[in-house]
Scaffold this active site. Structure first.
Site, PDB file in Angstrom:
ATOM      1  N   HIS A 270       2.038  44.974  10.447  1.00 56.74           N
ATOM      2  CA  HIS A 270       0.832  45.631  10.948  1.00 56.74           C
ATOM      3  C   HIS A 270       0.490  45.123  12.342  1.00 56.74           C
ATOM      4  O   HIS A 270       0.623  43.939  12.652  1.00 56.74           O
ATOM      5  CB  HIS A 270      -0.332  45.492   9.965  1.00 56.74           C
ATOM      6  CG  HIS A 270      -1.022  44.171   9.918  1.00 56.74           C
ATOM      7  ND1 HIS A 270      -2.051  43.838  10.764  1.00 56.74           N
ATOM      8  CD2 HIS A 270      -0.866  43.102   9.094  1.00 56.74           C
ATOM      9  CE1 HIS A 270      -2.503  42.626  10.464  1.00 56.74           C
ATOM     10  NE2 HIS A 270      -1.792  42.155   9.461  1.00 56.74           N
ATOM     11  N   GLU A 314      -4.275  47.974   8.693  1.00 61.95           N
ATOM     12  CA  GLU A 314      -3.977  47.085   7.556  1.00 61.95           C
ATOM     13  C   GLU A 314      -5.185  46.251   7.207  1.00 61.95           C
ATOM     14  O   GLU A 314      -5.479  46.020   6.019  1.00 61.95           O
ATOM     15  CB  GLU A 314      -2.783  46.185   7.900  1.00 61.95           C
ATOM     16  CG  GLU A 314      -2.268  45.346   6.732  1.00 61.95           C
ATOM     17  CD  GLU A 314      -2.948  43.981   6.583  1.00 61.95           C
ATOM     18  OE1 GLU A 314      -2.645  43.269   5.605  1.00 61.95           O
ATOM     19  OE2 GLU A 314      -3.779  43.616   7.445  1.00 61.95           O
ATOM     20  N   ASP A 343       4.305  39.790   7.750  1.00 59.23           N
ATOM     21  CA  ASP A 343       2.884  39.673   8.066  1.00 59.23           C
ATOM     22  C   ASP A 343       2.534  38.197   8.197  1.00 59.23           C
ATOM     23  O   ASP A 343       2.485  37.480   7.203  1.00 59.23           O
ATOM     24  CB  ASP A 343       2.060  40.326   6.956  1.00 59.23           C
ATOM     25  CG  ASP A 343       0.585  40.439   7.297  1.00 59.23           C
ATOM     26  OD1 ASP A 343       0.167  39.885   8.323  1.00 59.23           O
ATOM     27  OD2 ASP A 343      -0.145  41.083   6.531  1.00 59.23           O
TER      28      ASP A 343
END
Length: 485
Positions: A270, A314, A343
């Site tokens: 993201h 996100e 992430d």
């Protein structure tokens, strides 16, 4: 779309970096083609990854200090991705959508009024759930009881109207717990963690909840429950929230497989940050690592199709990834062999976490991924072992963009270096760093900037990312029996 992209290209802070720096980052290897793990890992350098993070820091600095989805900092960060991909020879596309963005108008507060006067620290002791409703509440606390998780309306049957519900995390979503509490007449809800650290959660972008909803630490929740055995506990909760419809978009780019064009390997991260800061670790790190990998793979002719994705929103509840997966037909989903998620891969007090594909470690809030997820996990474990490095499992707990993929049966895996969780002494012995300190002390804070980084951790994780992508680019036999070279 054309008008929006034209607008997004204006005032691009990092545009000057695109051409000059890219020329210095051409693929390595004797034949100029990084088509093996060793060659690609040599090409994906720490310097290359960090230059993308530096560009996003500059963009945030020029746009209110953040890269929140739907605001200019995110739009210009995404346009930087597009510029870099186009310069490398890709034809990126944008996947547009509108979403309901959540904002805190004023800082939330939590305090104990009696039997002791205690003011709790936002970010350390508690955090507001995104999409929490507003309210100013002073009321007694009601604990549902040990093992009662608030997932059924009947769990709140004994709750006195107007009280503040206290319940543990686990078994169902924060939204279900909050809505059940509101329906039973609670004035607010405190959801305490089932592991060390404060909850940083979301109720999902389905409208603001009817009551304030806060996530608190396990220790605070247990303390309140213990105090209630001796008599009433009065708490004060203050939240002031709003939502606004904002347009945003995901960025995707792919290289078609020369042997299996219908067999797709996806890698995503993201790109958006929270409003509090620039988000250079969360998740400028994962976004930068896959961007540099994509650039360095520009000369590769993969046997399977590789699709890179930079997700938006996100931080508002995995909205970008969910919008994308929902937009696919079943036939399009069936083409996706696996999804790799990255992430936060540069946390300053890092651990080399690998997603526990089959939940064999039975970690709190963990679920098993679809068949094949355990194979992805093992690929990362084996890679780190081959480098003389230890790794540790981390749960599929719904906190990142793998969620929408595993929900529809797509095998997933990936890497993580830790967020607000606290490093143990045993972890410090293995990975270095400081025991008793968060993996990322600047998680969701203004200090998550370019300096909030471990070069060592980011370098090691970037190599593992490159290894996984090039491995599955050449063959997914271990996942779906589709052969590559």
């Amino acid at each position: 779309m054309d008008d929006r992209r034209t607008w997004m290209r204006t005032a691009l802070v990092a545009a000057a970096l695109a051409v000059g720096l890219l020329a210095a980052a051409l693929p390595a290897g004797a034949d100029g083609n990084p088509n093996t793990s060793a060659k690609l890992r040599e090409a994906v350098t720490l310097q290359g990854v960090r230059r993308h993070q530096q560009a996003w820091q500059q963009i945030a600095d020029a746009n209110g200090g953040n890269r929140f989805a739907g605001l200019p900092g995110h739009g210009k960060s995404a346009e930087y991705v597009i510029e870099q991909l186009e310069a490398a020879g890709y034809q990126p596309v944008v996947h547009e959508f509108d979403y309901e963005a959540f904002f805190e108008r004023t800082t939330s507060q939590l305090a104990q009024v009696s039997p002791n006067a205690v003011t709790y620290v936002n970010g350390n002791d508690f955090r507001i759930m995104s999409y929490s409703g507003s309210g100013s509440v002073t009321a007694p606390v009601f604990h549902l009881g040990a093992g009662v998780l608030g997932c059924n309306p009947a769990d709140f049957a004994a709750l006195p109207a107007g009280s503040i519900a206290l319940v543990s995390r686990g078994a169902c979503t924060f939204r279900i717990k909050t809505d059940n509490a509101a329906a039973a007449g609670a004035s607010a809800i405190l959801i305490y963690n089932n592991t060390v650290g404060v909850i940083n959660g979301t109720l999902g972008a389905t409208g603001l909840s009817a009551i304030p909803s806060l996530g608190i630490t396990q220790s605070l929740g247990q303390s309140l429950a213990s105090q209630l055995t001796s008599g009433p506990v009065i708490m004060r909760v203050l939240t002031d929230t709003a939502e606004e419809t904002l347009p945003t978009y995901n960025v995707l780019a792919e290289k078609t497989g020369i042997q299996n064009p219908q067999n797709v390997v996806m890698a995503g991260a993201h790109l958006d940050s929270v409003t509090a800061g620039p988000g250079i670790n969360d998740n400028g790190s994962g976004s930068a690592a896959i961007l540099e990998t994509a650039i360095q793979m520009a000369k590769v002719k993969p046997f399977n199709t590789i699709r890179f994705a930079w997700w938006s929103a996100e931080e508002s509840g995995l909205i970008g990834a969910r919008e994308y997966v929902t937009s696919l037909t079943q036939a399009e989903r069936d083409k996706i062999a696996l999804y790799l998620n990255f992430d936060m891969v540069g946390s300053p007090n890092f651990v080399r976490f690998v997603y526990d594909g089959d939940n064999s470690a039975e970690l709190p809030s963990g679920v098993a991924g679809p068949a094949g997820s355990e194979t992805i996990e093992q690929l990362f474990v084996d890679y780190f072992a081959s480098q003389g490095l230890e790794s540790a499992p981390t749960p599929f707990n719904g906190r990142s963009d793998y969620g929408p993929f595993i929900d529809v049966g797509i095998p997933a895996g990936g890497l993580f270096t830790g967020a607000e969780g606290i490093k143990t002494a045993a972890q410090a012995d293995i990975y270095g760093g400081l025991a008793g300190v968060a993996f990322d002390p600047c998680y969701h804070a203004a200090c998550d900037d370019y300096e909030n980084n471990s070069d060592l951790g980011l370098d090691q994780m970037s190599d593992a990312i490159a290894h996984s992508i090039i491995t599955y680019a050449q063959s997914t036999t271990a996942i779906n029996q589709v052969r590559g070279k």
